[in-house]
Design a protein around this motif. Structure first.
Motif, PDB file in Angstrom:
ATOM      1  N   ILE A   1     -10.616 -53.455  46.803  1.00 42.12           N
ATOM      2  CA  ILE A   1     -10.773 -52.042  46.443  1.00 42.12           C
ATOM      3  C   ILE A   1     -10.398 -51.816  44.985  1.00 42.12           C
ATOM      4  N   VAL A   2      -9.340 -52.473  44.517  1.00 45.39           N
ATOM      5  CA  VAL A   2      -8.946 -52.349  43.109  1.00 45.39           C
ATOM      6  C   VAL A   2     -10.059 -52.874  42.205  1.00 45.39           C
ATOM      7  N   LEU A   3     -10.628 -54.021  42.543  1.00 44.98           N
ATOM      8  CA  LEU A   3     -11.696 -54.579  41.719  1.00 44.98           C
ATOM      9  C   LEU A   3     -12.974 -53.748  41.775  1.00 44.98           C
ATOM     10  N   ILE A   4     -13.248 -53.135  42.921  1.00 38.47           N
ATOM     11  CA  ILE A   4     -14.407 -52.236  43.008  1.00 38.47           C
ATOM     12  C   ILE A   4     -14.205 -51.036  42.086  1.00 38.47           C
ATOM     13  N   ALA A   5     -12.998 -50.491  42.047  1.00 37.76           N
ATOM     14  CA  ALA A   5     -12.708 -49.355  41.159  1.00 37.76           C
ATOM     15  C   ALA A   5     -12.825 -49.765  39.692  1.00 37.76           C
ATOM     16  N   ILE A   6     -12.285 -50.928  39.335  1.00 34.34           N
ATOM     17  CA  ILE A   6     -12.402 -51.411  37.956  1.00 34.34           C
ATOM     18  C   ILE A   6     -13.859 -51.611  37.583  1.00 34.34           C
ATOM     19  N   ASP A   7     -14.641 -52.194  38.488  1.00 33.08           N
ATOM     20  CA  ASP A   7     -16.062 -52.403  38.222  1.00 33.08           C
ATOM     21  C   ASP A   7     -16.805 -51.079  38.054  1.00 33.08           C
ATOM     22  N   GLY A   8     -16.414 -50.079  38.817  1.00 37.65           N
ATOM     23  CA  GLY A   8     -17.021 -48.759  38.657  1.00 37.65           C
ATOM     24  C   GLY A   8     -16.738 -48.168  37.286  1.00 37.65           C
ATOM     25  N   PHE A   9     -15.510 -48.323  36.801  1.00 43.15           N
ATOM     26  CA  PHE A   9     -15.177 -47.841  35.459  1.00 43.15           C
ATOM     27  C   PHE A   9     -15.933 -48.618  34.382  1.00 43.15           C
TER      28      PHE A   9
END
Length: 144
Positions: free
Chosen positions: A122-130
């Motif tokens: 989930i953290v990496l998905i959020a970073i990828d979204g940014f």
């Protein structure tokens, strides 16, 4: 009436120097997050390849695959994302398009990685979204 000129740029020249290339800040932000997210994806791949006992997965997950295979996918994807992030620092315009595609693939891979490391995915998905947002929000070098 007199006007004082303080030596600052006005008009199109100031907008051009502030928005183009790496000077906008968006590409620097995206590049830093790409390098960070790429290294974290790479480390997750190494952990999955080296020691399968670290990860526990549910048995009835629809997208369940071999953990070593996921490790190789994350390792290769992480290396390529880090390289594209460094290319973004060099000002390569192709790195923006490649970055959006690679980070989009990383988002999908991390979604499928959810049963193995839910918080980390989930953290990496959020970073990828940014990263995608920053790459798309950055002005093109031709804008003035």
């Amino acid at each position: 009436m007199t006007s004082h000129v303080s030596g600052t740029h006005t008009g199109a020249a100031a907008r051009s120097s502030a928005k183009s290339g790496l000077g906008s800040g968006w590409l620097v932000f995206a590049g830093v997050l790409m390098v960070f997210g790429g290294f974290m994806t790479l480390f997750a791949g190494i952990a999955a390849i080296a020691n399968d006992d670290v990860f526990v997965a549910t048995n009835d997950y629809v997208y369940r695959f071999d953990l070593t295979g996921w490790g190789w996918i994350h390792l290769i994807l992480g290396i390529v994302i880090v390289l594209a992030g460094f290319a973004l620092f060099q000002g390569a315009t192709w790195a923006r398009v490649v970055g959006v595609v690679l980070v989009g693939l990383a988002m999908i891979a991390n979604f499928l990685w959810l049963p193995y490391a839910p918080f980390w995915a989930i953290v990496l998905i959020a970073i990828d979204g940014f990263v995608i947002w920053a790459l798309c929000a950055a002005p093109s070098p031709t804008e003035s």
